[in-house]
Scaffold this motif. Structure first.
Motif, short mmCIF file in Angstrom:
data_model
loop_
_atom_site.label_atom_id
_atom_site.label_comp_id
_atom_site.label_asym_id
_atom_site.label_seq_id
_atom_site.Cartn_x
_atom_site.Cartn_y
_atom_site.Cartn_z
N THR A 206 -4.69 -62.06 -2.91
CA THR A 206 -3.59 -62.02 -1.94
C THR A 206 -3.05 -60.60 -1.79
O THR A 206 -2.78 -60.14 -0.68
CB THR A 206 -2.47 -62.97 -2.38
N THR B 158 1.20 -67.32 -4.05
CA THR B 158 1.39 -66.47 -2.87
C THR B 158 2.79 -65.89 -2.85
O THR B 158 2.99 -64.70 -2.54
CB THR B 158 1.12 -67.27 -1.60
N LEU C 12 -2.81 -58.10 1.54
CA LEU C 12 -1.49 -57.66 1.99
C LEU C 12 -1.35 -56.15 2.08
O LEU C 12 -0.75 -55.63 3.02
CB LEU C 12 -0.42 -58.20 1.04
N THR D 265 -4.18 -66.17 8.40
CA THR D 265 -3.94 -66.60 7.03
C THR D 265 -3.98 -68.12 6.91
O THR D 265 -4.55 -68.67 5.95
CB THR D 265 -2.58 -66.07 6.55
N ARG E 74 1.83 -63.60 5.77
CA ARG E 74 0.99 -64.17 4.72
C ARG E 74 1.65 -65.39 4.11
O ARG E 74 1.00 -66.43 3.89
CB ARG E 74 0.72 -63.11 3.64
N ARG F 139 3.21 -58.12 7.18
CA ARG F 139 2.07 -58.85 6.61
C ARG F 139 2.52 -59.80 5.51
O ARG F 139 1.97 -60.90 5.36
CB ARG F 139 1.03 -57.86 6.09
N CYS G 67 3.50 -61.92 -2.99
CA CYS G 67 4.27 -61.26 -1.93
C CYS G 67 5.42 -60.45 -2.52
O CYS G 67 5.69 -59.31 -2.10
CB CYS G 67 4.80 -62.29 -0.94
N THR H 75 0.23 -69.12 4.66
CA THR H 75 -0.19 -69.90 3.50
C THR H 75 0.51 -71.25 3.46
O THR H 75 -0.13 -72.29 3.19
CB THR H 75 0.09 -69.12 2.20
#
Length: 655
Positions: free
Chosen positions: A384, A478, A388, A451, A403, A399, A482, A407
């Motif tokens: 991930t 995720t 990113l 994504t 993302r 992003r 992030c 997801t």
């Protein structure tokens, strides 16, 4: 909506900041129907074959290779497709091989230094170009899969399975082509690329003297660069059984297009419109390239200025070349020269070093956290992060938002499908992969949509491979990835727009400096500034290529999160626009000298080129530099160069 917008203007409300609105913006594009057909025929049948033969693991790896190859299945010539799909696929198989070897032969924590080294290489390769960037991303993602996703079989077999899936999609790219739209002749991809240059030239001529002229010129430069790449691949990758003689007529016609483009930039610098019949002339040349027929009469403007005289001469030369190449006969050599390799210069540039460190730190930190949380299946966190943090693929905050949202959407769709279907048996998994594979080429218009589609596909793969608890865990991982990437990716010296945009603008100014030294050097005024045209053309093309990269980097920088660690918030879009005008003025200067305008003195040339070099140094070093002097009095084009250098100095020294 328009009424609300007007009310917002009247009430004095400011528009939303770019970093906040960017996640909602998409990239408009036509529906890629043929690529969607290829996507449906790619991963799904491979997964079905693996399940049917009792080899679900190899089938999953082959389907994964086809899926990632589908991400790189972009519009363009077939040769461009071979490179754009094949090179990332080879890098991906190498990454999977290295990851599997390390996982099989070393301890779990040996993955951390491997992630750092490959992450640095992947980030640095992002500065080389689009194909290298895609290859670097795929190599890093498959490395994390090889390290953290246990599968039976030797490392080399896993890499072969992955590569076979990508090769299958590549074969589909060569075989499944768009339907013939009709007409006497199907133009090849290379012919279509050259014809697109003439069409873009006609649009640029229609826009002369209007506010849209600059945008039309940018589209013209982009079309010229795409055609140059298509012809270079045509020479490097000839199809079996076809000789290279067919390259020469098309290369000669492209050379005529380049000369007309150069003359049109001088017309743009002049700023006067031309009659519509003159602007429509290049469309006849475009039709002649597509059909192989004659171009017909080509109206030219009245030669009342040097710039219009230059365009008239270029148009006459184009008519002669098209007549000579009507039946494929020409002595035109090999066409436009290839630009010298920028590989090592790009990797070791400030942008390459920053990109490498940013990617390496993010994937290493997420990999270490994943190893502490999981014994197996820990690949999702660093994978991930790899998707990113690639700096050339858009603003980091945008992003991250897309993302996470993508997801969530992908997991919810997957859970809904499994609930409705009462589980996910083999037929349902294959059906989901077929539908998802078809949507991959369509989803490239928005990162959130892409994504969601890839999440749906990957969850189908891992469920087929035996991981039945993957979906809920992916949401938590995720979210964690992030958060880590947002923190690490915005550390000081990892997100400085001066490194990303300023470096590329500096490259533009240095190429322009070398271009002016080249075309204006010589022992006397009778020397043709384009006598050594290959080198001058390469330098000018390099300047415009760096400008394209600088403009994209400026748009990304404008949409990044504001903060003290992001460097000074200069108006980088205005800086790149000034650099663009400098290249235009330099091109006009060379053309004017060639057509009889007195050559600037050696002292004037030295004054301007030294100012270009100093401005490039100031952009890269981050200091303001010295204010440029006034330009030469007797050369209007070089005076414009100095004026725009003064504008860059003002923009980059403002508080």
């Amino acid at each position: 909506m328009h009424v609300a917008a007007r009310r917002g203007v009247r009430s004095g409300r400011r528009p939303a900041p770019v970093w906040l609105s960017h996640p909602l913006s998409g990239r408009p594009a036509p529906v890629p129907r043929t690529a969607m057909v290829r996507g449906a025929l790619g991963a799904g049948p491979l997964l079905a074959a693996g399940i049917a033969t009792g080899h679900a693991g190899p089938g999953v790896l082959a389907a994964l290779g086809a899926m990632l190859a589908g991400v790189n299945d972009r519009p363009g010539t077939r040769r461009k497709g071979v490179v754009g799909i094949g090179w990332p696929a080879a890098a991906g198989s190498l990454g999977l091989l290295v990851g599997a070897v390390v996982a099989d032969s070393a301890g779990r924590w040996s993955a951390v230094p491997v992630l750092f080294l490959v992450g640095w290489l992947s980030g640095a390769l992002s500065a080389v170009g689009a194909v290298w960037s895609a290859a670097a991303l795929q190599m890093l993602v498959t490395l994390t899969i090889g390290l953290g996703m246990p599968m039976l079989g030797p490392a080399w077999f896993k890499a072969v399975c992955f590569l076979s899936g990508a090769v299958w999609l590549l074969l589909l790219r060569l075989v499944v082509r768009p339907p013939h739209p009709g007409g006497p002749v199907r133009a090849s991809g290379e012919h279509e690329s050259v014809a697109a240059v003439f069409d873009a030239l006609a649009d640029a001529l229609h826009a002369l003297g209007e506010p849209r002229a600059a945008d039309a010129r940018r589209r013209l430069v982009a079309a010229q660069q795409q055609a140059d790449e298509a012809l270079r691949l045509l020479r490097l990758l000839p199809w079996p059984g076809r000789g290279g003689a067919a390259v020469h007529p098309l290369a000669a016609r492209f050379g005529a297009a380049v000369a007309l483009c150069e003359a049109s930039i001088a017309l743009l610098w002049e700023g006067r419109p031309v009659p519509d019949e003159v602007a429509d002339g290049p469309r006849r040349l475009a039709a002649a390239v597509r059909t192989g027929g004659p171009a017909g009469p080509l109206p030219s403007p009245v030669s009342d200025t040097v710039e219009r005289t230059a365009f008239d001469h270029a148009l006459l030369e184009a008519a002669v070349i098209f007549d000579r190449t009507l039946h494929g006969a020409t002595d035109a050599g090999s066409g436009n020269p290839a630009v010298p390799s920028r590989f090592w210069r790009s990797i070791l540039s400030p942008a390459g070093r920053e990109y490498g460190l940013r990617v390496a730190l993010c994937v290493t930190v997420t990999g270490a956290v994943a190893l502490m949380l999981h014994e197996v299946h820990w690949y999702w966190l660093p994978a991930t992060a790899a998707f990113l943090v690639k700096p050339d693929m858009g603003p980091l905050f945008s992003r991250v938002v897309n993302r996470f949202a993508g997801t969530v959407a992908g997991v919810l769709v997957f859970l809904l499908c499994t609930t409705v279907l009462g589980g996910l048996g083999a037929p349902a998994a294959v059906a989901l992969v077929v539908v998802g594979g078809a949507l991959v080429p369509f989803s490239v218009r928005h990162f959130g949509l892409q994504t969601a589609v890839i999440t749906l596909l990957v969850l189908s793969f891992v469920r087929t491979a035996g991981d039945t608890e993957a979906a809920p865990a992916r949401l938590l991982e995720t979210t964690l990835a992030c958060a880590i990437v947002l923190l690490v990716g915005h550390l000081p010296r990892l997100a400085d727009p001066r490194v990303r945009v300023g470096h590329r603008c500096a490259v533009t100014l240095r190429c322009t400096e070398r271009y002016l030294r080249h075309v204006l050097a010589g022992p006397g005024g009778a020397q043709d500034p384009r006598r050594s045209g290959a080198q001058g053309l390469a330098l000018r093309n390099a300047a415009y290529r760096a400008l394209t990269e600088a403009r994209a980097a400026a748009e990304t920088a404008a949409a990044e999160l504001p903060g003290p660690c992001g460097g000074k918030r200069h108006d980088w879009a205005a800086v790149t626009a000034s650099a663009e005008l400098i290249v235009d003025a330099a091109t006009a200067c060379a053309l004017r000298v060639e057509h009889g305008v007195p050559r600037p003195s050696a002292a004037e040339v030295e004054q301007v080129t030294a100012a270009l070099s100093a401005a490039a140094d100031a952009l890269e070093d981050g200091h303001g530099g010295t204010r440029p002097d006034a330009g030469p009095r007797n050369c209007r084009s070089l005076r414009d160069v100095m004026t725009h250098l003064h504008g860059i100095h003002t923009l980059t020294t403002a508080a």
